[in-house]
Design an enzyme around this catalytic site. Structure first.
Site, PDB file in Angstrom:
ATOM      1  N   ARG A 132       3.236   7.327  11.276  1.00 49.85           N
ATOM      2  CA  ARG A 132       2.666   6.838  12.530  1.00 49.85           C
ATOM      3  C   ARG A 132       2.439   8.009  13.472  1.00 49.85           C
ATOM      4  O   ARG A 132       3.292   8.910  13.568  1.00 49.85           O
ATOM      5  CB  ARG A 132       3.601   5.820  13.217  1.00 49.85           C
ATOM      6  CG  ARG A 132       3.603   4.435  12.584  1.00 49.85           C
ATOM      7  CD  ARG A 132       2.236   3.745  12.645  1.00 49.85           C
ATOM      8  NE  ARG A 132       2.224   2.452  12.005  1.00 49.85           N
ATOM      9  CZ  ARG A 132       1.748   2.212  10.772  1.00 49.85           C
ATOM     10  NH1 ARG A 132       1.237   3.177  10.048  1.00 49.85           N
ATOM     11  NH2 ARG A 132       1.755   0.984  10.287  1.00 49.85           N
ATOM     12  N   GLN A 174      -4.771   3.606  18.302  1.00 50.91           N
ATOM     13  CA  GLN A 174      -5.891   3.453  17.361  1.00 50.91           C
ATOM     14  C   GLN A 174      -6.773   2.306  17.804  1.00 50.91           C
ATOM     15  O   GLN A 174      -6.245   1.233  18.094  1.00 50.91           O
ATOM     16  CB  GLN A 174      -5.368   3.216  15.947  1.00 50.91           C
ATOM     17  CG  GLN A 174      -4.679   4.452  15.376  1.00 50.91           C
ATOM     18  CD  GLN A 174      -4.203   4.277  13.944  1.00 50.91           C
ATOM     19  OE1 GLN A 174      -3.595   5.191  13.395  1.00 50.91           O
ATOM     20  NE2 GLN A 174      -4.437   3.148  13.334  1.00 50.91           N
ATOM     21  N   ASN A 204       0.818  -1.218   0.000  1.00 50.47           N
ATOM     22  CA  ASN A 204       0.000   0.000   0.000  1.00 50.47           C
ATOM     23  C   ASN A 204       0.856   1.274   0.000  1.00 50.47           C
ATOM     24  O   ASN A 204       0.369   2.347   0.310  1.00 50.47           O
ATOM     25  CB  ASN A 204      -1.013  -0.008   1.155  1.00 50.47           C
ATOM     26  CG  ASN A 204      -0.350  -0.235   2.502  1.00 50.47           C
ATOM     27  OD1 ASN A 204       0.870  -0.129   2.621  1.00 50.47           O
ATOM     28  ND2 ASN A 204      -1.144  -0.537   3.519  1.00 50.47           N
ATOM     29  N   HIS A 243      -7.448   6.126  10.065  1.00 52.26           N
ATOM     30  CA  HIS A 243      -6.326   5.488   9.354  1.00 52.26           C
ATOM     31  C   HIS A 243      -6.832   4.741   8.114  1.00 52.26           C
ATOM     32  O   HIS A 243      -7.263   3.600   8.202  1.00 52.26           O
ATOM     33  CB  HIS A 243      -5.622   4.530  10.314  1.00 52.26           C
ATOM     34  CG  HIS A 243      -4.290   4.068   9.827  1.00 52.26           C
ATOM     35  ND1 HIS A 243      -3.368   3.497  10.655  1.00 52.26           N
ATOM     36  CD2 HIS A 243      -3.720   4.081   8.603  1.00 52.26           C
ATOM     37  CE1 HIS A 243      -2.293   3.173   9.960  1.00 52.26           C
ATOM     38  NE2 HIS A 243      -2.489   3.515   8.703  1.00 52.26           N
TER      39      HIS A 243
HETATM   40  P1  NDP Z   1      10.206   1.631   3.527  1.00 53.02           P
HETATM   41  O1  NDP Z   1      10.820   0.583   4.389  1.00 53.02           O
HETATM   42  O2  NDP Z   1      10.305   1.507   2.045  1.00 53.02           O
HETATM   43  O3  NDP Z   1      10.792   3.051   3.896  1.00 53.02           O
HETATM   44  C1  NDP Z   1      11.060   3.449   5.168  1.00 53.02           C
HETATM   45  C2  NDP Z   1      12.169   4.470   5.092  1.00 53.02           C
HETATM   46  O4  NDP Z   1      12.306   5.084   6.376  1.00 53.02           O
HETATM   47  C3  NDP Z   1      13.513   3.879   4.728  1.00 53.02           C
HETATM   48  O5  NDP Z   1      14.047   4.614   3.647  1.00 53.02           O
HETATM   49  C4  NDP Z   1      14.296   4.096   5.990  1.00 53.02           C
HETATM   50  O6  NDP Z   1      15.618   4.479   5.754  1.00 53.02           O
HETATM   51  C5  NDP Z   1      13.669   5.317   6.570  1.00 53.02           C
HETATM   52  N1  NDP Z   1      14.006   5.506   7.979  1.00 53.02           N
HETATM   53  C6  NDP Z   1      14.020   4.602   8.970  1.00 53.02           C
HETATM   54  N2  NDP Z   1      14.395   5.178  10.113  1.00 53.02           N
HETATM   55  C7  NDP Z   1      14.644   6.469   9.825  1.00 53.02           C
HETATM   56  C8  NDP Z   1      15.063   7.562  10.602  1.00 53.02           C
HETATM   57  N3  NDP Z   1      15.361   7.436  11.896  1.00 53.02           N
HETATM   58  N4  NDP Z   1      15.190   8.750   9.990  1.00 53.02           N
HETATM   59  C9  NDP Z   1      14.931   8.882   8.666  1.00 53.02           C
HETATM   60  N5  NDP Z   1      14.529   7.870   7.877  1.00 53.02           N
HETATM   61  C10 NDP Z   1      14.388   6.677   8.459  1.00 53.02           C
HETATM   62  O7  NDP Z   1       8.671   1.705   3.971  1.00 53.02           O
HETATM   63  P2  NDP Z   1       7.452   2.464   3.304  1.00 53.02           P
HETATM   64  O8  NDP Z   1       7.934   3.712   2.676  1.00 53.02           O
HETATM   65  O9  NDP Z   1       6.642   1.529   2.487  1.00 53.02           O
HETATM   66  O10 NDP Z   1       6.601   2.784   4.615  1.00 53.02           O
HETATM   67  C11 NDP Z   1       7.107   3.677   5.598  1.00 53.02           C
HETATM   68  C12 NDP Z   1       6.194   3.731   6.795  1.00 53.02           C
HETATM   69  O11 NDP Z   1       4.956   4.313   6.424  1.00 53.02           O
HETATM   70  C13 NDP Z   1       5.796   2.343   7.368  1.00 53.02           C
HETATM   71  O12 NDP Z   1       6.778   1.845   8.237  1.00 53.02           O
HETATM   72  C14 NDP Z   1       4.519   2.681   8.092  1.00 53.02           C
HETATM   73  O13 NDP Z   1       4.797   3.144   9.395  1.00 53.02           O
HETATM   74  C15 NDP Z   1       3.929   3.823   7.274  1.00 53.02           C
HETATM   75  N6  NDP Z   1       2.806   3.349   6.452  1.00 53.02           N
HETATM   76  C16 NDP Z   1       1.571   3.920   6.663  1.00 53.02           C
HETATM   77  C17 NDP Z   1       0.466   3.472   5.989  1.00 53.02           C
HETATM   78  C18 NDP Z   1      -0.867   4.104   6.168  1.00 53.02           C
HETATM   79  O14 NDP Z   1      -1.878   3.503   5.817  1.00 53.02           O
HETATM   80  N7  NDP Z   1      -0.934   5.314   6.663  1.00 53.02           N
HETATM   81  C19 NDP Z   1       0.548   2.346   5.036  1.00 53.02           C
HETATM   82  C20 NDP Z   1       1.904   1.901   4.796  1.00 53.02           C
HETATM   83  C21 NDP Z   1       2.974   2.365   5.527  1.00 53.02           C
HETATM   84  P3  NDP Z   1      16.812   3.495   5.557  1.00 53.02           P
HETATM   85  O15 NDP Z   1      16.203   2.212   5.120  1.00 53.02           O
HETATM   86  O16 NDP Z   1      17.556   4.247   4.518  1.00 53.02           O
HETATM   87  O17 NDP Z   1      17.457   3.396   6.866  1.00 53.02           O
END
Ligand code: NDP
Length: 398
Positions: free
Chosen positions: A284, A313, A146, A332
């Site tokens: 989140r 939630q 998603n 959400h």
């Molecule tokens: P990804 O794993 O593709 O991306 C997450 C990114 O966050 C990575 O690039 C990671 O960086 C980065 N990251 C982790 N920790 C940090 C930090 N401390 N500072 C900066 N960047 C950081 O996941 P998605 O993009 O698919 O999803 C991200 C989040 O979105 C999910 O974990 C979830 O919480 C939320 N989400 C919400 C949804 C909704 O319905 N509202 C649905 C889907 C997701 P790196 O890997 O480079 O360390």
């Protein structure tokens, strides 16, 4: 085996007899080339409601024909919830971030048979990941299912907040026509500086989708994107969140919730933002400090806050984000469009097929395996837990 599935409630007027669209568009591959879920079969019609109790993620036939027991409930919070009672002898628990079953250390201690926690969606912070590592419970999610859904929601929210759509729609709905009222907080996004905290699957997709609006794009991430992508999108990379928020008119938050990101946007961080900026948080709720956001909207330090994620939630009825000024919150929903449901239901089935057949689960889906962060979990999360305080979800009354 016993599979406990915690899903959100059915529509108040029952399951739909028909849907707005007859079918979903066909998506061949995700943007990075990763394939969509590949279960051996599915027993549902894509485009129908699957994420609620009666939808059962389309799993009942498959599980029962294989001799397993499926228990589905939405009753998850407070003492003696249905989910807590069923968890005690469950082998598998499935939950969705939209209606998260907070799997705390105490609950894991009582769940002696539990082997795997599946997130039907993305973001497994509702599971105490440190406790899962300590109890050797694997945690998996349906990576990418998603991410594009959420990036579309982000674009919608950036435009609706900056242009102040909500006010204008309310005027139209209420029979009014005061144009000055409708536009006194309305701007164009063209020329603005838009930055994302994290440029993973969602963050990068949001940047790509905002590019045609002729804005200046910024990002902060723990790992830098390739020079090619930076050039393609004309991105400015920032070494710190503080450096980025100081120059951005809109900040969108797209990192997972883990101990490093919990409370990242507190009063201090918000005070370093450009005055009058907007925050869009679909990552989140706990990444933003509840009171600090409300106070910044009151003072004008923030012009708007929108998103779809809360903590806990369901949000208690008196959660301050329901009533603070200039917010554009939804429950959400961004990752549970009917389109997304078809993908995460299929992904959940793929994971279950691998689990029962003792075949490897794709590494992109892994968050915790064998007592350690693994796969996507090792890349995107840090050790520790971010589930505390979730008991407050029981204060929500239907
Ligand atoms: P990804 O794993 O593709 O991306 C997450 C990114 O966050 C990575 O690039 C990671 O960086 C980065 N990251 C982790 N920790 C940090 C930090 N401390 N500072 C900066 N960047 C950081 O996941 P998605 O993009 O698919 O999803 C991200 C989040 O979105 C999910 O974990 C979830 O919480 C939320 N989400 C919400 C949804 C909704 O319905 N509202 C649905 C889907 C997701 P790196 O890997 O480079 O360390």
């Amino acid at each position: 085996m016993k599979i406990l599935c915690v899903l959100y409630d059915d529509p108040t007027d029952g399951m739909p007899n028909s849907y707005a669209l007859d079918s979903l568009p066909k998506i061949e591959k995700y943007a990075d080339g990763m394939s969509l879920p590949t279960p051996n079969d599915i027993d549902f019609t894509p485009g129908e409601l699957l994420g609620c109790v009666s939808g059962e993620l389309g799993l009942r036939k498959f599980l029962e024909e294989a001799g397993h027991t499926l228990v589905v409930t939405s009753n998850k919070d407070g003492d003696n919830s249905e989910a807590d009672k069923e968890l005690v002898d469950a082998d598998v628990v499935i939950s969705q971030p939209f209606w998260p079953y907070y799997l705390t250390r105490e609950k894991m201690q009582k769940a002696k048979n539990l082997k795997i926690a599946i997130t039907a969606g993305i973001g497994s912070d509702h599971v105490d990941l440190q406790a899962a590592m300590d109890h050797n419970i694997d945690v998996v999610e349906v990576t990418f299912c998603n991410s594009i859904s959420v990036s579309e929601h982000i674009v919608m929210m950036i435009l609706s907040m900056v242009r102040d759509y909500h006010t204008q729609h309310a005027i139209a709905k209420s029979g009014g026509w005061n144009i000055a009222d409708a536009v006194k907080r309305s701007y164009d996004v063209e020329g603005m500086h838009i930055g994302t905290v994290a440029a993973g699957r969602i963050g990068l997709a949001a940047l790509r989708r905002m590019k045609p609006f002729e804005v200046n794009l910024h990002y902060f991430d723990r790992h830098r994107l390739s020079a090619e992508v930076e050039k393609e999108l004309n991105l400015t990379f920032h070494e710190t969140v503080e450096s980025m928020v100081a120059v951005c008119d809109v900040v969108t938050i797209n990192c997972p919730l883990h101990p490093e990101t919990e409370n990242l946007f507190d009063a201090q961080m918000i005070s370093k933002m450009k005055k009058g900026a907007y925050i869009i948080n679909t990552a989140r709720g706990k990444i933003c400090n509840r009171e600090a956001i409300a106070e910044a909207l009151e003072s004008g330090q923030l012009s708007g806050y929108a998103g779809d994620v809360w903590f806990p939630q369901p949000a208690p009825n008196d959660h301050i984000w329901r009533t603070m000024p200039n917010h554009g919150m939804t429950p959400h929903t961004s990752g549970t469009s009917l389109s997304a449901q078809a993908r995460y239901a299929a992904g959940t089935r793929e994971i279950l097929e691998c689990f029962f057949d003792k075949k490897p689960i794709r590494s992109e889906y892994l968050i915790v395996q064998g007592g350690e962060l693994a796969g996507t979990g090792a890349h995107s999360y840090s050790k520790g837990s971010a589930t505390s305080g979730s008991e407050e979800a029981s204060k929500y009354k239907k």
